[in-house]
Design an enzyme around this catalytic site. Structure first.
Site: not given
Ligand SMILES: NC(=O)c1ccc[n+]([C@@H]2O[C@H](COP(=O)([O-])OP(=O)(O)OC[C@H]3O[C@@H](n4cnc5c(N)ncnc54)[C@H](O)[C@@H]3O)[C@@H](O)[C@H]2O)c1
Ligand SMILES: O=C(O)CC[C@@H](O)C(=O)O
Length: 526
Positions: A230, A259, A278
């Protein structure tokens, strides 16, 4: 027939499912005012990250029953406003896990082999093989920050590429990290020793600017950092400066503080930074997964069935819900409270059902307690459906006990959390069947309703201590709404529970524990 508005581009597979039960209008690129004008006609809204669902939009959506986010993060939805209006918010917690993990890995390899710039140079007509000499990732150290769904997959693939793995995640057990071949370390060590660092954590108040000038200064000058989680977890100005000044070798970012990315220092960094708009979830497979996952839930809710992945309302049957709802709110509040008192990583949660609760079905209350406990780590990613499995993955053991003879309240619930920093317990009950009261903290009897911001102290019961704490809080402009002391014996140990109007400013906890007689202080947000 119900009406569904789809306001961001969604895969056709999702539209087909919605069309089984509703008239579907796809209107993308609407301005907020245009959305407010039409939302009143719709029973459901399906979005990706492009639509910001504000309180104003939710209030204008007088018919809305469900908002579906085709993806994980619901940070573009005002979930509390939706909850207040009884609107279910659903997401797809796993549909794009692999896509996001693979994007992070692609970023790491692109950085190490200069692929974007080498590609651009060939397309300009050049044949420059000297400028683009890269580095291998084999035998290098990858630091994974956040070992959840995406971080775990990144770790698994990186391991197979021969990388050494460090991980920082205060909410993950050592066993889970070891299963993934990761050595669990603190953030400082990870920053110092990694050749590549990849972030996979939610954006929360604790993780905002977690990577800043100080943490970047700990990195090796040859190291590179990747953020596909994020925007805002990295301080962008500090990152741009660190690369320009040669303090680190490079970065790859998929997500940004604002964004779409506007005017930004990041655009001026040059060849050592890779920026993508993104795209983490933008694979055909992930878009089909999340569209189907969320459309099925919208269809079910419109048919009066529970949703399997609601972030704000349990996916339990309506009869169970109706009966247990106030107690589930109690359990979730106590879970949030005991998790924050315990701090660090919790290893054991004991859930004790007392009085008339001892004869109830315990499973929903245990799940609600775990949801509260995990909220600090997972925010909206933990829900009633996944709380159990998330707790298991974090190595949290749960013990349930019952005591039907407890008579202080008709029914009460006691949670005890044991973690790396010690053991804490809280008990709560319902007054008048609905009003939550905290009745005990760490064995000290109190009787206070929980409030959003609270401060608890463990202190010696002695004259003047309340006045000193009050003056100290006053000097930091903290307004006390209510205060109560719980003690077992006069002038013995005691607990103070204060409701405060605003979050405590940084650094004040240290000042509080300097007050003579105060041993510990804990700040809690409920
Ligand atoms: N770029 C994209 O398009 C995209 C797509 C999907 C998810 N994401 C993002 O990726 C990230 C991870 O998603 P996920 O599905 O693996 O989530 P998840 O909830 O499975 O894992 C997140 C992990 O972060 C850990 N965590 C929480 N606070 C913390 C801290 N202060 N320090 C260290 N670790 C900490 C938690 O214990 C957990 O294990 C999220 O921010 C999500 O929004 C981005
Ligand atoms: O919709 C998207 O492409 C963003 C997805 C990603 O950031 C999410 O939180 O699942």
């Amino acid at each position: 027939m119900s009406k569904v508005l789809v306001s961001d581009p969604i895969d056709q597979a999702g539209i087909d499912i919605l069309s089984q039960v509703a008239t579907v209008d796809v209107k993308t690129g609407l301005k907020p005012a245009e959305l407010i004008e039409i939302i009143g006609e719709y029973d459901a809204l399906m979005i990706r990250s492009g639509t910001r669902v504000t309180q104003e939009i939710i209030e204008a959506g007088t018919q809305l029953k469900i908002i579906g986010r085709a993806g994980v993060g619901v940070d573009n939805v005002d979930v509390p406003a939706a909850t207040r209006r009884g609107i279910v918010v659903v997401n797809s917690p796993e549909g794009n896990t692999i896509a996001a993990a693979e994007h992070a890995l692609a970023m790491m390899l692109s950085l190490s082999r200069h692929i974007p710039d080498a590609n651009a140079s060939v397309k300009r007509g050049e044949w420059d093989r000297k400028t683009f000499v890269g580095a291998e990732v084999y035998k290098k150290t990858l630091g994974v920050v956040g070992l959840g769904k995406i971080g775990s997959h990144v770790a698994t693939v990186a391991k197979a590429m021969g990388m050494k793995l460090l991980a920082y995640d205060p909410f993950i057990s050592t066993e889970r990290a070891e299963q993934l071949g990761c050595q669990l370390v603190d953030l400082d060590l990870l920053m110092q020793q990694s050749d590549y660092i990849t972030l996979h954590i939610p954006k929360t108040p604790e993780t905002t600017h977690l990577i800043n000038a100080n943490t970047l200064a700990k990195m090796k000058p040859t190291a590179r950092i990747i953020n596909c989680a994020r925007g805002g977890i990295i301080d962008e100005a500090a990152l741009a400066a660190a690369i320009k000044e040669g303090k680190i070798a490079g970065a790859a970012l998929d997500v940004f503080e604002s964004e779409p990315l506007g005017e930004s220092e990041l655009r001026t960094v040059g060849k050592d930074i890779i920026l993508t708009p993104h795209l983490g979830a933008s694979t055909t497979e992930a878009q089909v997964n999340v569209a189907i996952d969320v459309a099925e839930q919208i269809r079910d809710v419109l048919l009066g069935l529970p949703a399997r992945s609601a972030v704000n309302i349990p996916g339990l049957g309506p009869d169970v819900l109706e009966e247990l709802k106030p107690y589930m709110e109690l359990a979730e509040t106590l879970g949030k409270l005991v998790g924050q008192l315990a701090g660090g990583r919790v290893e054991l949660l004991t859930v004790r059902l007392q009085g008339e609760l001892a004869t109830n079905k315990s499973q929903p209350l245990v799940i609600a307690s775990l949801k509260g406990l995990l909220h600090q780590a997972l925010r909206e990613r933990v829900n009633y459906v996944n709380a159990n499995i998330e707790a298991k993955e974090r190595g949290i053991r749960v013990i349930e006990t019952r005591d039907a003879s407890a008579r202080d309240y008709a029914g009460s619930l006691r949670l005890e959390a044991t973690g790396t920093l010690g053991t804490h317990s809280v008990t709560g009950a319902l007054l008048g069947e609905k009003e939550i009261h905290l009745t005990d903290v760490d064995g000290f009897p109190i009787n206070v309703p929980p409030s959003k911001y609270m401060l608890f102290t463990l202190h010696r019961d002695m004259p003047g201590i309340i006045g000193k704490l009050g003056s100290l809080l006053g000097s930091f402009n903290v307004n006390i709404a209510s205060m109560q002391v719980g003690r077992k014996i006069v002038r013995g140990d005691a607990v103070m529970a204060l409701s405060i109007d605003d979050p405590l400013p940084d650094g004040i906890l240290g000042e509080i524990t300097k007050v003579p007689g105060i041993r510990d202080a804990y700040t809690v947000t409920l």
